[in-house]
Design an enzyme around this catalytic site. Structure first.
Site, PDB file in Angstrom:
ATOM      1  N   GLY A  18       0.836  -1.209   0.000  1.00  0.00           N
ATOM      2  CA  GLY A  18       0.000   0.000   0.000  1.00  0.00           C
ATOM      3  C   GLY A  18       0.865   1.251   0.000  1.00  0.00           C
ATOM      4  O   GLY A  18       1.983   1.253  -0.534  1.00  0.00           O
ATOM      5  N   GLY A  21       4.175   0.770   2.127  1.00  0.00           N
ATOM      6  CA  GLY A  21       4.999  -0.280   1.544  1.00  0.00           C
ATOM      7  C   GLY A  21       5.596   0.115   0.203  1.00  0.00           C
ATOM      8  O   GLY A  21       6.792  -0.072  -0.038  1.00  0.00           O
ATOM      9  N   ARG A  95      -5.720   4.561  16.490  1.00  0.00           N
ATOM     10  CA  ARG A  95      -4.866   3.436  16.128  1.00  0.00           C
ATOM     11  C   ARG A  95      -5.375   2.159  16.796  1.00  0.00           C
ATOM     12  O   ARG A  95      -5.338   1.083  16.216  1.00  0.00           O
ATOM     13  CB  ARG A  95      -3.424   3.714  16.545  1.00  0.00           C
ATOM     14  CG  ARG A  95      -2.772   4.856  15.760  1.00  0.00           C
ATOM     15  CD  ARG A  95      -1.337   5.067  16.211  1.00  0.00           C
ATOM     16  NE  ARG A  95      -0.676   6.142  15.471  1.00  0.00           N
ATOM     17  CZ  ARG A  95      -0.558   7.382  15.917  1.00  0.00           C
ATOM     18  NH1 ARG A  95      -1.069   7.729  17.086  1.00  0.00           N
ATOM     19  NH2 ARG A  95       0.083   8.298  15.196  1.00  0.00           N
ATOM     20  N   HIS A 182       3.267   4.299  20.434  1.00  0.00           N
ATOM     21  CA  HIS A 182       2.940   5.102  19.249  1.00  0.00           C
ATOM     22  C   HIS A 182       1.426   5.315  19.260  1.00  0.00           C
ATOM     23  O   HIS A 182       0.686   4.756  18.474  1.00  0.00           O
ATOM     24  CB  HIS A 182       3.375   4.347  17.994  1.00  0.00           C
ATOM     25  CG  HIS A 182       3.136   5.093  16.721  1.00  0.00           C
ATOM     26  ND1 HIS A 182       3.674   6.335  16.470  1.00  0.00           N
ATOM     27  CD2 HIS A 182       2.419   4.769  15.612  1.00  0.00           C
ATOM     28  CE1 HIS A 182       3.294   6.737  15.266  1.00  0.00           C
ATOM     29  NE2 HIS A 182       2.524   5.813  14.730  1.00  0.00           N
TER      30      HIS A 182
HETATM   31  O1  TXD Z   1       4.647   4.965  12.463  1.00  0.00           O
HETATM   32  C1  TXD Z   1       4.047   4.007  12.076  1.00  0.00           C
HETATM   33  N1  TXD Z   1       4.315   2.810  12.556  1.00  0.00           N
HETATM   34  C2  TXD Z   1       3.002   4.135  11.044  1.00  0.00           C
HETATM   35  C3  TXD Z   1       2.036   3.078  10.923  1.00  0.00           C
HETATM   36  C4  TXD Z   1       3.017   5.194  10.119  1.00  0.00           C
HETATM   37  C5  TXD Z   1       2.171   5.166   9.032  1.00  0.00           C
HETATM   38  C6  TXD Z   1       1.237   4.087   8.792  1.00  0.00           C
HETATM   39  N2  TXD Z   1       1.094   3.211   9.886  1.00  0.00           N
HETATM   40  C7  TXD Z   1       0.281   1.988   9.710  1.00  0.00           C
HETATM   41  O2  TXD Z   1       0.836   1.195   8.663  1.00  0.00           O
HETATM   42  C8  TXD Z   1      -1.145   2.226   9.266  1.00  0.00           C
HETATM   43  O3  TXD Z   1      -1.973   2.606  10.348  1.00  0.00           O
HETATM   44  C9  TXD Z   1      -1.500   0.854   8.726  1.00  0.00           C
HETATM   45  O4  TXD Z   1      -1.846  -0.027   9.784  1.00  0.00           O
HETATM   46  C10 TXD Z   1      -0.190   0.387   8.066  1.00  0.00           C
HETATM   47  C11 TXD Z   1      -0.175   0.545   6.541  1.00  0.00           C
HETATM   48  O5  TXD Z   1      -0.523   1.855   6.189  1.00  0.00           O
HETATM   49  P1  TXD Z   1      -0.745   2.264   4.646  1.00  0.00           P
HETATM   50  O6  TXD Z   1      -1.071   3.705   4.643  1.00  0.00           O
HETATM   51  O7  TXD Z   1       0.360   1.752   3.823  1.00  0.00           O
HETATM   52  O8  TXD Z   1      -2.070   1.420   4.342  1.00  0.00           O
HETATM   53  P2  TXD Z   1      -2.582   0.900   2.908  1.00  0.00           P
HETATM   54  O9  TXD Z   1      -2.182   1.851   1.831  1.00  0.00           O
HETATM   55  O10 TXD Z   1      -4.020   0.560   3.067  1.00  0.00           O
HETATM   56  O11 TXD Z   1      -1.745  -0.442   2.676  1.00  0.00           O
HETATM   57  C12 TXD Z   1      -1.967  -1.599   3.392  1.00  0.00           C
HETATM   58  C13 TXD Z   1      -1.774  -2.747   2.443  1.00  0.00           C
HETATM   59  C14 TXD Z   1      -2.836  -2.838   1.354  1.00  0.00           C
HETATM   60  O12 TXD Z   1      -2.225  -2.808   0.077  1.00  0.00           O
HETATM   61  C15 TXD Z   1      -3.527  -4.160   1.601  1.00  0.00           C
HETATM   62  O13 TXD Z   1      -3.969  -4.834   0.416  1.00  0.00           O
HETATM   63  C16 TXD Z   1      -2.422  -4.939   2.296  1.00  0.00           C
HETATM   64  O14 TXD Z   1      -1.838  -3.999   3.174  1.00  0.00           O
HETATM   65  N3  TXD Z   1      -2.905  -6.106   3.020  1.00  0.00           N
HETATM   66  C17 TXD Z   1      -2.279  -7.287   2.967  1.00  0.00           C
HETATM   67  N4  TXD Z   1      -1.146  -7.664   2.347  1.00  0.00           N
HETATM   68  C18 TXD Z   1      -0.786  -8.961   2.475  1.00  0.00           C
HETATM   69  N5  TXD Z   1      -1.484  -9.864   3.209  1.00  0.00           N
HETATM   70  C19 TXD Z   1      -2.610  -9.505   3.855  1.00  0.00           C
HETATM   71  N6  TXD Z   1      -3.288 -10.411   4.572  1.00  0.00           N
HETATM   72  C20 TXD Z   1      -3.054  -8.166   3.743  1.00  0.00           C
HETATM   73  N7  TXD Z   1      -4.120  -7.489   4.221  1.00  0.00           N
HETATM   74  C21 TXD Z   1      -4.015  -6.225   3.774  1.00  0.00           C
END
Ligand code: TXD
Length: 320
Positions: A18, A21, A95, A182
């Protein structure tokens, strides 16, 4: 021990292609740190992102391979696995509200990854961060120094930025530290923030410092409220990239990370943000600060909110 990983053919797997990533994949390739494997549950999506990033190779001037996949076999023998899979926040969602969905996802993807990369170092990014890091650590069965959460580098960078804006100084002259969870009880530490070596307590009045600390605590929410459809990802990716570099290049960076505590700060069996020494072994040391009674109480309160959510996640996952 303590030797840098020898060859330059590092492999970093990022699970969750996402916003965070895919941006992290870009950063790692641009910094020429490692080849990247980008995994997502959505078919075609990580492949498309990897191809798009590969099209930019000549423009970004690197030769790093970026592979998109839905198959964990492609992640085999990674040096580092970064977990961003899960759902992000939206306005009105804290969160902690993400626990139910993300706990299941994080445990599942970690189990799949560890089967192929038993020797990797794991960096967790999914929220709620400290809780997800604990669950991922349990799922890996690894020694705790090989599992950590990314948040403190980001929160400290936000604190650093706000100090620089307030004082009108060059941001790289500002040092800042944030510990604790966090979440709502994260702890920017003004006593440990400085500009060119001068403590910020000598450069700003208390009210200004408190305002900046408050903005730091709500730095993520400020972005969520503006964007509405998701959270921050650019600075989070930069923060994670710094940690990847520190590990791959064995830099012994002293940075805050969510680390496993075994008696440090009077806390046990919990992941929470503390200053750490980060190198090729992962968390090589938890650095203990001389906290005031007030700061120590705040850290313990922060830890009990993480503990409550770990217990809640355990119930939701059917562990208890
Ligand atoms: O400081 C920090 N730690 C953070 C945390 C800063 C920014 C974002 N933070 C957290 O990271 C946010 O609250 C989310 O829990 C994650 C990911 O955030 P992002 O903004 O990248 O979310 P997206 O764009 O929705 O991407 C998540 C991806 C998406 O493409 C889904 O299809 C995928 O996760 N996803 C999976 N991939 C593989 N396997 C499974 N099961 C799966 N489920 C969802």
């Amino acid at each position: 021990p303590n030797q840098p990983i020898a060859c330059n053919d590092h492999r970093v797997t990022i699970i969750g292609a996402g916003n965070v990533g895919s941006t992290l994949a870009h950063r790692i390739a641009q910094h020429n740190l490692a080849n990247v494997v980008l995994v997502d549950i959505v078919e075609g999506m990580p492949q498309a992102i990897a191809l798009d990033l590969t099209h930019a190779q000549g423009l970004d001037r690197h030769n790093r391979q970026i592979k998109g996949t839905n198959d964990y076999a492609d992640t085999a023998n990674s040096d580092i696995v970064v977990i961003t899979a899960g759902i992000p926040r939206k306005p009105g969602l804290s969160r902690d509200d993400l626990i139910q969905i993300n706990a299941k996802i994080v445990v599942e993807v970690t189990q799949k990854a560890i089967a192929y990369s038993p020797d990797a170092i794991y960096i967790i990014i999914t929220n709620p961060l400290d809780v997800m890091t604990y669950l991922a650590w349990q799922a890996t069965g690894l020694p705790p120094n090989r599992v950590m959460g990314m948040a403190g580098v980001l929160d400290a960078a936000r604190f650093q930025t706000f100090i620089a804006i307030e004082l009108g100084v060059c941001v790289t002259d500002v040092r800042a530290l944030v510990i604790g969870d966090h979440g709502d009880s994260m702890m920017p530490l003004p006593r440990y923030a400085s500009v060119g070596g001068i403590p910020i307590t000598e450069l700003m009045d208390r009210a200004t410092i408190e305002r900046i600390c408050d903005r730091t605590r709500h730095g993520g929410a400020e972005i969520v409220n503006l964007r509405k459809t998701g959270g921050a990802y650019s600075a989070p990716a930069s923060a994670a990239c710094l940690m990847v570099e520190a590990i791959l290049h064995n830099q012994s960076r002293l940075v805050p990370a969510s680390a496993y505590l075994q008696g440090e700060y009077g806390l046990n069996d919990i992941f929470i943000g503390v200053p750490t020494l980060l190198g090729c072994q992962g968390i090589e040391k938890v650095v203990e600060l001389n906290l005031t009674d007030e700061e120590r109480d705040a850290l313990h309160a922060s830890a009990s909110s993480v503990r409550q959510n770990i217990d809640r996640a355990g119930v939701l996952l059917g562990n208890c």
